[in-house]
Design an enzyme around this catalytic site. Structure first.
Site, PDB file in Angstrom:
ATOM      1  N   ARG A 141      37.934  40.566  19.861  1.00  0.00           N
ATOM      2  CA  ARG A 141      37.381  40.169  18.574  1.00  0.00           C
ATOM      3  C   ARG A 141      37.494  41.305  17.541  1.00  0.00           C
ATOM      4  O   ARG A 141      37.758  41.051  16.366  1.00  0.00           O
ATOM      5  CB  ARG A 141      35.924  39.776  18.751  1.00  0.00           C
ATOM      6  CG  ARG A 141      35.236  39.307  17.482  1.00  0.00           C
ATOM      7  CD  ARG A 141      35.881  38.065  16.902  1.00  0.00           C
ATOM      8  NE  ARG A 141      35.067  37.452  15.871  1.00  0.00           N
ATOM      9  CZ  ARG A 141      35.405  36.361  15.203  1.00  0.00           C
ATOM     10  NH1 ARG A 141      36.554  35.760  15.466  1.00  0.00           N
ATOM     11  NH2 ARG A 141      34.632  35.859  14.285  1.00  0.00           N
TER      12      ARG A 141
ATOM     13  N   ASP B 119      46.819  38.037   2.642  1.00  0.00           N
ATOM     14  CA  ASP B 119      46.794  37.617   4.048  1.00  0.00           C
ATOM     15  C   ASP B 119      48.062  38.125   4.728  1.00  0.00           C
ATOM     16  O   ASP B 119      49.159  37.639   4.455  1.00  0.00           O
ATOM     17  CB  ASP B 119      46.723  36.087   4.112  1.00  0.00           C
ATOM     18  CG  ASP B 119      46.588  35.555   5.546  1.00  0.00           C
ATOM     19  OD1 ASP B 119      46.764  36.338   6.504  1.00  0.00           O
ATOM     20  OD2 ASP B 119      46.305  34.356   5.699  1.00  0.00           O
TER      21      ASP B 119
ATOM     22  N   HIS C 149      43.261  37.408   5.522  1.00  0.00           N
ATOM     23  CA  HIS C 149      43.233  36.096   6.161  1.00  0.00           C
ATOM     24  C   HIS C 149      41.852  35.444   6.047  1.00  0.00           C
ATOM     25  O   HIS C 149      41.732  34.225   5.962  1.00  0.00           O
ATOM     26  CB  HIS C 149      43.640  36.248   7.628  1.00  0.00           C
ATOM     27  CG  HIS C 149      43.811  34.944   8.341  1.00  0.00           C
ATOM     28  ND1 HIS C 149      44.671  33.964   7.896  1.00  0.00           N
ATOM     29  CD2 HIS C 149      43.222  34.433   9.457  1.00  0.00           C
ATOM     30  CE1 HIS C 149      44.610  32.919   8.710  1.00  0.00           C
ATOM     31  NE2 HIS C 149      43.740  33.182   9.658  1.00  0.00           N
ATOM     32  N   ASP C 150      40.814  36.268   6.040  1.00  0.00           N
ATOM     33  CA  ASP C 150      39.448  35.767   5.894  1.00  0.00           C
ATOM     34  C   ASP C 150      39.228  34.986   4.608  1.00  0.00           C
ATOM     35  O   ASP C 150      38.232  34.265   4.489  1.00  0.00           O
ATOM     36  CB  ASP C 150      38.456  36.940   5.903  1.00  0.00           C
ATOM     37  CG  ASP C 150      37.864  37.178   7.285  1.00  0.00           C
ATOM     38  OD1 ASP C 150      38.029  36.309   8.149  1.00  0.00           O
ATOM     39  OD2 ASP C 150      37.234  38.236   7.483  1.00  0.00           O
TER      40      ASP C 150
ATOM     41  N   SER D 126      44.181  28.408   9.072  1.00  0.00           N
ATOM     42  CA  SER D 126      44.552  29.197  10.246  1.00  0.00           C
ATOM     43  C   SER D 126      44.904  28.244  11.397  1.00  0.00           C
ATOM     44  O   SER D 126      45.737  27.354  11.205  1.00  0.00           O
ATOM     45  CB  SER D 126      43.396  30.139  10.598  1.00  0.00           C
ATOM     46  OG  SER D 126      43.822  31.148  11.464  1.00  0.00           O
TER      47      SER D 126
END
Lengths: 384, 384
Positions: free
Chosen positions: B226, B320, B353-354, B157
């Site tokens: 967040r 992702d 994406h995690d 990232s």
């Protein structure tokens, strides 16, 4: 006049219908509304046996003004290109109706409306509403207009949820249905995006627990909700094609103003939205979307769709990642399993979720032909 | 002790390094910082000729504590499973370094730090920083540690952006690089999501133009940023698998509290984040990400990557959608065109994406073998 010429319905006016107090309106999740105003527009004419009516259901930020022009306006209704002489919803043949949803802020009763019992705006005393309630209100309008059966019910996004709800709730009252870019139930991701929008509104100090009418409105929060909405309405590619990394002028970023054109655009869209939409409506309507699950009643999809005897056209767009193709495919699967004559069209647009508002040519072609077939097969009487 | 056993590096401590005032630090977009503290951690030992060092670059909300445990902590560092004896970053062979980025709030100088010239926190007087500045600070740290060349630089990232920036800025100082789930430049959609987060923070009345230190912090705004981040870090499917439409208990939605588990989860994640992160850091770091464009200097990709003589491993994850596969493929294409020995691995994870934080097994295998080859080909001297 050349009958093949396509044209807008021209000057139109919003009409209003008031549900009488004696018809207390009971809501799906409990509670009731004693007074309901419904804002609606119609284009074209009803035929003698009132069998040529088509209901259009609008999306989150839409309203009853789907076609034609209001006096003094430069822009036509939100789906004008689809409606009029020679257009997909041909007003030489069909009687087109669209009403503002329950909970809205464009003429139909919603949290911004004055509660006649208190002479104050409802604010957060407005009850929680559902897509089912929206459809029940539309049903009351059709009753008032004397329409017993719809030639078709059409809608995209939240409008599509209403279409599915019509199929579930009034299967005997529709000859066809066109759900576009929609889903049988809101998913975790769809709920999550809506929740961010709601939290942005409620975090705005001007929101004041929903009782901000007559004071400063929660403009920042509502703009923020809309900005996020816009990201989800566009595809990654359409956003990149439109903005890329274009800067707003200054080479050195000045603190945290908008440095990039895409930021500028979102700010502009957010600010414009605040001028025309009510923050509490945003809360109530997005909650109705999140609560939407066609099988919530406990009935299976098979139970629901087997009661229909209607032709179905499902439309979805490849780059739509907010209501992705696989969700439309689930609608198609459920309809086909229930034995319904179902056509599925996947349009290769790059506009993302917005495509249902933008891809006029392909949709015109599909919807126009589909409706002509329904019209013919059901021997609808032409206008004299 | 069985040398094949995998184990964490165990108890670790964050270390600090202070850039001397005489080494005024000039920033890429102008301006300078007279004082910079750098928080960093190291695991394993440097070999005799200091050729076994690997730099890990962290993402937006990461920090220097990538492996092992801090005294009293129950959870290890954010990529602990990758680091230690027998793990992918084998501390029996490599000397692993990770430092908190410039602009951060975990020990390295950022807007929350006290400016020694004023004895006040910088707040919004902190200059705009870039990924290039972050990398230049890391370079100063390596100089201090006496490391002239990195065996590898690794990051996912925003960490991947730093890896790419290392490749562009110090091509002669790296033997290999592993950019994971990243991009050559932030796209319109990536900028747009970050802008929503920033606007949420700045709309919080507690933000007070960035000078909130010692007062109430803009907790709601930061939590909202967040929460949105978390949606973009998960895939539609992983969110659906984890939460679906699970309710929080009450059957009737009570106003606009969290009705669904997914909302509850996002609120929890947002609130936890506020306890450990600074809102101004969020503004500065996301802006640095948005400003990232490896070709911003005017050099072509070819010009940039041809200067390297390094082995490249690019890793990306199928689901992702925040840093989609096609962006990683562009990195691969640019590296291959420039004649670099480049391996591309697309991992079929559903974590979105995690995944770069969660898919340990596959990444361990890939990275471990890749590093072994680099180690061998460059005849790195083993630890005695």
């Amino acid at each position: 006049m050349n009958s093949l010429r396509c044209e807008s319905v021209g000057l139109v006016e919003t009409q209003y219908f008031k549900l009488q107090k004696q018809e207390k309106f009971h809501l799906a999740l409990g509670g009731q509304l004693n007074y309901i105003d419904i804002a609606y527009e119609t284009y074209g004419k009803l035929n003698n046996d009132k069998s040529n009516a088509i209901l259009i259901c609008h999306a989150l930020s839409g309203n009853a003004h789907v076609g034609g022009y209001h006096q003094g306006d430069k822009k036509p209704g939100w789906w004008d290109a689809m409606i009029g002489k020679g257009r997909a919803l041909d007003t030489d043949k069909y009687f087109v109706i669209c009403s503002n949803v329950l909970g809205g802020c464009k003429g139909t009763t919603g949290p911004i409306s004055i509660n006649p019992d208190t002479n104050q705006p409802y604010g957060l005393s407005f009850p929680i509403i559902t897509i089912k309630d929206m459809v029940n209100v539309q049903y009351q309008l059709l009753k008032y207009l004397g329409i017993k059966k719809l030639l078709s019910v059409i809608g995209g996004s939240m409008g599509g949820m209403q279409v599915l709800q019509w199929m579930a709730l009034f299967p005997e009252k529709i000859l066809s249905a066109i759900p576009i870019s929609t889903t049988l139930k809101h998913t975790a991701q769809q709920i999550a995006f809506n929740e961010i929008g709601r939290q942005a509104i409620m975090a705005d100090p001007n929101w004041k627990g929903g009782f901000y009418y007559g004071k400063s409105i929660p403009a920042k929060g509502l703009a923020l909700a809309r900005m996020l909405g816009h990201i989800t309405y566009m595809s990654e590619k359409s956003m990149e094609d439109k903005f890329g990394r274009q800067r707003k002028g200054q080479p050195y970023p000045f603190r945290f103003n908008a440095d990039f054109e895409v930021e500028n655009y979102l700010h502009y869209k957010g600010d414009k939205f605040v001028e025309r939409f009510d923050a509490n409506s945003y809360l109530y309507i997005t909650k109705a979307m999140d609560l939407f699950d066609i099988t919530a009643s406990g009935k299976t999809l098979d139970d629901i769709f087997r009661r229909l005897n209607a032709k179905i056209l499902v439309i979805a767009f490849k780059s739509d990642w907010l209501y992705p193709i696989h969700q439309s495919k689930e609608i198609v699967k459920a309809c086909k399993r229930a034995g319904l004559q179902t056509t599925f069209c996947e349009i290769a647009s790059e506009y993302g979720h917005d495509a249902f508002l933008l891809e006029i040519e392909e949709q015109s072609h599909l919807i126009s032909n589909f409706l002509k077939t329904v019209y013919k097969e059901n021997k609808i009487k032409p206008l004299l």
